[in-house]
Design an enzyme around this catalytic site. Sequence first.
Site: not given
Ligand code: NAD
Length: 260
Positions: A155, A142
Amino acid sequence: MLKGKVAVVTGSTSGIGLGIARALGRAGADLVLNGFGDAATIEALRSSLESECGVRVAYHGADLATAGGVESLIRHAEATLGGVDVLVNNAGIQYVAPIEEFPVERWDAVLAINLSAVFHGTRCALPGMKARGWGRIVNIASAHGLVASAQKSAYVAAKHGVVGLTKVTALETAGTGVTCNAICPGWVLTPLVQKQVDALAAAKGLDDAAARAELLGAKQPSGQFVTPEQLGALAVFLCSDAAAQMTGAALPMDGAWTAQ
Ligand code: NAD
């Protein structure tokens, strides 16, 4: 390009993970999906990716909060599709609170899913990659792997940890045909971020559009969300031969957030 390769994408039932899985599938990789959700919805997603991409798509619903869960996901991929060539460590959760009010069990959960699961997935997938002399590990860190924000102690600590672990993995695999890089996205409009938009809208009495604009305005100079499709394209590039000497990098895709 990735025909004959098997890609495991953690947390790929939603958001960024789903975008990356789709991009890898379109590039020809067989896929193992993982993540939570309604069983019928996940099955519909699995079969639609299979027909859209013309690849084999499996699903394993392991909870990655435990070492055993991560291990079972990798072993399932090896047993059903023959190995893990590409591992995208993407699953993650967020929790927002000041340090002195941060619930200890939320700290433990964020560290387990966002950081320890990356270690366990890497640990379990590396022997097969090294034996085959080819592998790609893509860790979804991130902007918070590079800079901090208040109220996100767990985080930010976990994501900085992912960037450090990426560098160690790159050093330990250098010259083996395996690479490991981190992608550092800024704001992407996924369910994880929509929760933060909703909290901001409620706290400040804003409508959804105004809350989104305020969220972006505070951190992301471009004023635009990064998309899962853009992140998917970067992941595909990292799996290409052109990226064979790119390893140990932490690559921002953040609308200039971390350029400030
Ligand atoms: P999201 O909530 O849309 O998706 C998260 C996914 O992880 C889902 O499929 C969920 O079921 C799965 N998950 C959660 N806990 C779990 C567990 N214990 N075991 C198995 N699967 C699990 O989130 P996102 O925004 O797509 O985030 C995905 C990644 O990207 C994360 O690591 C997040 O930190 C990172 N990220 C997101 C952003 C953003 O702005 N959305 C920015 C930077 C980094």
